[in-house]
Each structure stands twice: as C-alpha cells, then as structure tokens.
Design a protein around this motif. Structure first.
Motif, mmCIF file in Angstrom:
data_model
loop_
_atom_site.group_PDB
_atom_site.id
_atom_site.type_symbol
_atom_site.label_atom_id
_atom_site.label_comp_id
_atom_site.label_asym_id
_atom_site.label_seq_id
_atom_site.Cartn_x
_atom_site.Cartn_y
_atom_site.Cartn_z
ATOM 1 N N LYS A 217 0.856 -1.200 0.000
ATOM 2 C CA LYS A 217 0.000 0.000 0.000
ATOM 3 C C LYS A 217 0.886 1.242 0.000
ATOM 4 C CE LYS A 217 -3.459 2.897 1.054
ATOM 5 N NZ LYS A 217 -4.063 2.847 2.387
ATOM 6 N N THR A 218 0.582 2.168 -0.912
ATOM 7 C CA THR A 218 1.290 3.443 -0.925
ATOM 8 C C THR A 218 0.301 4.565 -1.198
ATOM 9 O OG1 THR A 218 3.262 4.593 -1.749
ATOM 10 C CG2 THR A 218 1.920 3.438 -3.386
ATOM 11 N N ARG A 219 0.825 5.761 -1.370
ATOM 12 C CA ARG A 219 -0.029 6.918 -1.631
ATOM 13 C C ARG A 219 0.621 7.821 -2.664
ATOM 14 N NH1 ARG A 219 0.541 9.875 3.950
ATOM 15 N NH2 ARG A 219 -1.613 9.195 3.996
ATOM 16 N N VAL A 220 -0.225 8.614 -3.326
ATOM 17 C CA VAL A 220 0.289 9.655 -4.215
ATOM 18 C C VAL A 220 -0.151 11.031 -3.730
ATOM 19 C CG1 VAL A 220 -1.644 9.557 -5.860
ATOM 20 C CG2 VAL A 220 0.612 10.314 -6.637
ATOM 21 N N ASN A 221 -1.212 11.093 -2.931
ATOM 22 C CA ASN A 221 -1.724 12.357 -2.400
ATOM 23 C C ASN A 221 -1.810 12.319 -0.876
ATOM 24 O OD1 ASN A 221 -3.748 12.195 -5.198
ATOM 25 N ND2 ASN A 221 -2.497 14.019 -4.837
ATOM 26 N N GLU A 222 -1.948 13.510 -0.289
ATOM 27 C CA GLU A 222 -2.184 13.595 1.148
ATOM 28 C C GLU A 222 -3.597 13.105 1.490
ATOM 29 O OE1 GLU A 222 -1.282 17.561 2.508
ATOM 30 O OE2 GLU A 222 0.876 17.203 2.419
ATOM 31 N N ARG A 223 -3.920 13.074 2.774
ATOM 32 C CA ARG A 223 -5.167 12.483 3.244
ATOM 33 C C ARG A 223 -6.321 13.469 3.250
ATOM 34 N NH1 ARG A 223 -4.457 9.315 8.744
ATOM 35 N NH2 ARG A 223 -6.700 9.101 8.349
ATOM 36 N N ALA A 224 -7.514 12.961 2.920
ATOM 37 C CA ALA A 224 -8.724 13.786 2.997
ATOM 38 C C ALA A 224 -9.265 13.841 4.422
ATOM 39 C CB ALA A 224 -9.794 13.227 2.069
ATOM 40 N N GLU A 228 -5.846 19.294 8.335
ATOM 41 C CA GLU A 228 -4.645 20.096 8.084
ATOM 42 C C GLU A 228 -3.924 19.702 6.795
ATOM 43 O OE1 GLU A 228 -3.397 16.658 10.821
ATOM 44 O OE2 GLU A 228 -5.129 17.965 10.500
ATOM 45 N N GLN A 229 -4.359 18.596 6.158
ATOM 46 C CA GLN A 229 -3.718 18.169 4.918
ATOM 47 C C GLN A 229 -4.558 18.542 3.703
ATOM 48 O OE1 GLN A 229 -2.310 14.136 4.788
ATOM 49 N NE2 GLN A 229 -1.115 14.326 6.666
ATOM 50 N N ASP A 230 -3.881 18.659 2.559
ATOM 51 C CA ASP A 230 -4.540 18.975 1.290
ATOM 52 C C ASP A 230 -4.579 17.704 0.448
ATOM 53 O OD1 ASP A 230 -5.379 19.802 -1.177
ATOM 54 O OD2 ASP A 230 -3.728 21.215 -1.527
ATOM 55 N N PRO A 231 -5.744 17.089 0.266
ATOM 56 C CA PRO A 231 -5.833 15.823 -0.460
ATOM 57 C C PRO A 231 -5.385 15.906 -1.919
ATOM 58 C CG PRO A 231 -7.850 16.282 0.740
ATOM 59 C CD PRO A 231 -7.046 17.535 0.762
ATOM 60 N N TYR A 260 -6.176 11.063 -4.933
ATOM 61 C CA TYR A 260 -7.318 11.962 -5.088
ATOM 62 C C TYR A 260 -7.234 12.787 -6.371
ATOM 63 C CZ TYR A 260 -9.135 10.895 -0.481
ATOM 64 O OH TYR A 260 -9.675 10.239 0.601
ATOM 65 N N SER A 261 -6.124 13.470 -6.596
ATOM 66 C CA SER A 261 -6.041 14.392 -7.735
ATOM 67 C C SER A 261 -5.946 13.635 -9.050
ATOM 68 C CB SER A 261 -4.813 15.293 -7.584
ATOM 69 O OG SER A 261 -3.609 14.549 -7.777
ATOM 70 N N GLU A 317 -17.192 19.754 4.778
ATOM 71 C CA GLU A 317 -17.255 20.403 3.465
ATOM 72 C C GLU A 317 -16.592 19.537 2.405
ATOM 73 O OE1 GLU A 317 -18.122 22.909 0.417
ATOM 74 O OE2 GLU A 317 -18.951 22.831 2.445
ATOM 75 N N ARG A 318 -15.462 18.908 2.757
ATOM 76 C CA ARG A 318 -14.823 17.993 1.793
ATOM 77 C C ARG A 318 -15.761 16.857 1.420
ATOM 78 N NH1 ARG A 318 -8.785 17.264 4.371
ATOM 79 N NH2 ARG A 318 -7.989 19.314 3.738
ATOM 80 N N GLY A 319 -16.396 16.272 2.422
ATOM 81 C CA GLY A 319 -17.301 15.168 2.136
ATOM 82 C C GLY A 319 -18.433 15.580 1.220
ATOM 83 N N ARG A 320 -19.042 16.729 1.513
ATOM 84 C CA ARG A 320 -20.160 17.206 0.688
ATOM 85 C C ARG A 320 -19.704 17.521 -0.738
ATOM 86 N NH1 ARG A 320 -21.544 19.873 5.648
ATOM 87 N NH2 ARG A 320 -20.380 21.724 5.019
ATOM 88 N N THR A 321 -18.472 18.011 -0.871
ATOM 89 C CA THR A 321 -17.956 18.368 -2.200
ATOM 90 C C THR A 321 -17.494 17.139 -2.963
ATOM 91 O OG1 THR A 321 -17.221 20.516 -1.356
ATOM 92 C CG2 THR A 321 -16.231 19.758 -3.417
ATOM 93 N N TYR A 322 -16.783 16.245 -2.273
ATOM 94 C CA TYR A 322 -16.159 15.110 -2.955
ATOM 95 C C TYR A 322 -17.146 14.015 -3.338
ATOM 96 C CZ TYR A 322 -11.422 16.731 -1.672
ATOM 97 O OH TYR A 322 -10.245 17.431 -1.543
ATOM 98 N N LEU A 323 -18.180 13.778 -2.492
ATOM 99 C CA LEU A 323 -19.035 12.619 -2.730
ATOM 100 C C LEU A 323 -19.739 12.644 -4.084
ATOM 101 C CD1 LEU A 323 -20.071 9.951 -1.667
ATOM 102 C CD2 LEU A 323 -21.908 11.174 -0.495
#
Length: 427
Positions: A217-224, A228-231, A260-261, A317-323
């Motif tokens: 498991k790895t990542r390319v973006n920060e966490r949603a 304090e992080q920018d996904p 994410y991006s 706000e992230r949840g409402r925007t991202y979903l």
C-alpha cells in the motif's frame, strides 16, 4: 542521507513473529469471553490444524449467484468442512445425513461479501467486520503489522475474522511511529526528507514482503480525513511510484495506491499500480488507461460519505464536495468498463458494513446486481481469490449471508444480514 546496505529480515524469523501475533490477538478475544476460540487459535499457532465447522446445509432460501445473476428459489447449499460441495434447487442436491440444517425460508442467500479496503488492527475489529458480512477482505495497511496477525487468526479460527489479504505497513514519506514496527525500518527515522529516495522506498517494500505482506500500500496524495492536509497535494512522483511498483513486482506482488487528484491518479496508474483507492477526481484519460491496463478502482464511497457527517467543518465540506464528484467518477468508470471493487476504508475502531458501500455503488448509478458484484465477484478478482470467493458454487468457500428480502430490489438489506456463515460456521 543513505541507508546501510543490509539485507531484508529472514522470512523464517518473520513466520514465528506472525504466529505469535496471531496468538496475541486470540488472547484479546479470550479476554472478552470467547476462550475456546482463542485456545483454538493458540493451538494453531503451535502447528495444530483447526478444522472448520461440521457439515452445514442452508435450506429453503432464494439463492443469488452474482456471477450469472441466476436466482434459484427453494435452494439448498451443502457445505462440508468449510467448502461448498453442492448448491441448487431442492431435490436436485443430495443432503448428507446428520448435517446441521440452517432454515433459510423467507430469506435470500448470497455469498459472503468482500471488503477490498479496510484497516483491521484488533481482534474486535476483525470480529465486527465478519459479523457484518465481510467474510473476505483486503487490508489498507496497519501501523505495526497487525493485519498479518489478523490474517493468521482468520486461517486458524475463521469465525473470528475475515480471510484477509494483508498489506503490512504504509509506504509513505513520513512513517512516524511505524519505524518501530520492525528493526529493519528504524534506519529510516534519520532520513531528513523521509521515505523518498529509491533506496528508502525499496527498503519499506522489502521489509513488508519479508514480514509476509500479500500486497503493498502506498499513496500519491495527502489524506482527505485530516483537516490540516490537502488531499490534492502530491507526495510521490511518477518515478517514485514506479520504484515502489517495480520493487513489489519483483516478488510478484501488486500495489494499491491512495489517491485523489487527477494528476496523481494518472501518475499512479501509468506507474503500474494494481488498484486505485479513493480517486475522487480521476479523469476520463486516466479511466481509459485503467480500462486498457485492467487497473481496478476502489472508490471507498463509504469513507467519503462519512466525511460529510463529520463535526469538523473542513472535513464536512470535503465530504459534501467530494461525494457527488466521486459518484460521477464511479459511474463513468463502470460505463467505460473499468473493474470496480467495494471497500469501506473502515479504521480507528469503527467498522462500517460493506453493505453500505454496495448501497452507495447503487446510488452512483450501477444496477443492483452490478453493485453487488463489486463486493463479490469483482472484489474477489482483485484479491486473486475469484476461484474460491464471491459465489456459492461447488469448490468455493462456505461463506454466506442471509438477508430478509430481495437485494436486487433493495440493496440496503445487505447492510444488516440476518445471519452470517463463515467457513461453514453459523455466526
């Protein structure tokens, strides 16, 4: 700063440590009152084989085969020593004498579900997952290799945990306390820029695989999920991701990637990952590349929907925007032929039912049957267990759920199974 050129740890040492961890997890179950099951796990850790339940016959329900969509009324499923020996209409299947019979009249019978992205760090979480219908799962990583011990616990005491594909520890720039998970990781603590160099990336992958991880498991973006992080901020480049994938593939293992991006998703997919996790802003060019490569999409809609319910205003706000964006991506992926897998991304002691992910897949625009497939045949293919998981047919695992109605009409029934059977053991 460079790492010392030391070999990865010995797999023989790893095996003993893993089994000890399984016994320790079993001990936590014993403390909660299931001493017999814990003793079975401890015995298995000493090399003893713990058989599955006695023969079981599930009789009288309506059987759904997700692979074909076939519905069989008044069905019989015969499970012997944890494996399906026969399934079909009453009268066409021989029922063994003396077998325990589970009356399923008035219920639909489906194969046990698969949660393709979950974080199981304790025996209690493992038990919650299986009792909510996730009889198989893939780990999204743990901090101290707890998922590898959970996998062993499941093998020896299947009623206590889903069969698990373990990911070990996260390949991420900042390991934090995870450097204490293994002595061979501790040199990484002194790296000024964290786990970013090719050598450091390979080290984490190699230690994971030596410890018995099934996937990386790895990542390319920060966490949603952290305000304090920018996904959308990218933490690994295409070249770094390709290094991780190459290190895993040398040992025949795949990589799942938190993303994410759109640019991050594209870099991860073209680097050769096996599955894209979350992927809210994945674009059409990347989805087409995923279809071409056979890359899976595990959107974890449940986790994103959960953000919208957060008390933290940034996360809500992230949840409402991202979903809604993610739902559109899921439907676009499905229409393009990108394989989908259901995963809740449950963590932190709260295990969400995999049936909720099916519900959200349906809400995104999939048919009920296709939504169910994301948590049965589709997820099983991603995990590489599609010859034994995802159906109730001869030779498949004796894992099943019973629901009090037609899930093809109402998929929300899958959130609360009336009964769960794990390896022929009714829970």
């Amino acid at each position: 700063m460079c790492l010392e050129a030391t070999p990865p740890p010995s797999p023989s040492v790893t095996r003993r440590g893993v089994l000890a961890g399984a016994a320790a997890l079993a001990g936590t179950v014993a403390a909660s009152g299931t001493a017999a099951a814990a003793a079975a796990s401890a015995g298995a850790a000493r090399g003893e084989r713990t058989p599955a339940g006695d023969d079981l016959v599930i009789r009288g329900g309506t059987l759904l085969d997700p692979a074909t969509g076939e519905v069989t009324e008044n069905a019989v499923v015969v499970i012997e020593r944890g494996t399906v020996r026969a399934a079909g209409r009453e009268g066409a299947v021989t029922v063994p004498q003396g077998a325990e019979v589970l009356d399923a009249h008035g219920h639909w019978v489906l194969p046990g579900l698969v949660d393709a992205h979950i974080h199981l760090s304790t025996a209690a979480e493992a038990r919650d997952a299986v009792r909510q219908g996730a009889t198989s799962a893939r780990s999204g990583s743990t901090t101290f290799y707890q998922d590898i011990a959970v996998r062993e616990l499941a093998r020896h005491s299947p009623a206590l945990a889903p069969r698990l594909t373990a990911a070990g520890v996260f390949v991420t720039p900042d390991l934090g306390d995870t450097v204490l998970a293994d002595p061979d990781l501790t040199p990484l603590a002194r790296l000024k820029d964290g786990v970013r160099s090719a050598e450091a990336l390979r080290r984490v992958v190699e230690v994971n695989l030596a410890r018995g991880a099934d996937v990386i498991k790895t990542r390319v973006n920060e966490r949603a999920g952290l305000p304090e992080q920018d996904p959308l901020a990218q933490v690994y480049s295409y070249e770094q991701l390709a290094e991780i994938v190459a290190a895993a593939q040398r040992r025949g293992k795949g990589v799942l990637c938190h993303s994410y991006s759109e640019q991050g998703c594209h870099d991860a997919v073209t680097a050769g990952i096996r599955s894209l996790e979350h992927g809210a802003f994945v674009g059409e060019r990347t989805l087409r590349e995923m279809r071409r490569r056979g890359t899976y999409f595990t959107p974890t809609l449940t986790a994103i929907a959960g953000l919208a319910e957060s008390a933290n205003p940034v996360l809500a706000e992230r949840g409402r925007t991202y979903l809604p964006v993610l739902k559109r991506a899921v439907l676009a992926a499905h229409e393009l032929g990108v394989p989908l897998a259901a995963g809740t991304d449950s963590s932190g002691g709260t295990v969400r039912p995999i049936g909720r992910e099916i519900e959200l897949m349906r809400a995104a625009g999939l048919s009920a049957l296709d939504a169910i497939r994301t948590a049965t045949t589709g997820a099983a293919r991603l995990l590489g267990v599609d010859r034994t998981v995802g159906r109730l047919a001869r030779g498949y695992a004796g894992d099943a759920i019973l629901v009090p109605g037609d899930p093809l009409t109402d998929v929300t029934l899958l959130k609360h199974p009336t009964r769960v059977i794990r390896a022929g053991i009714p829970l």
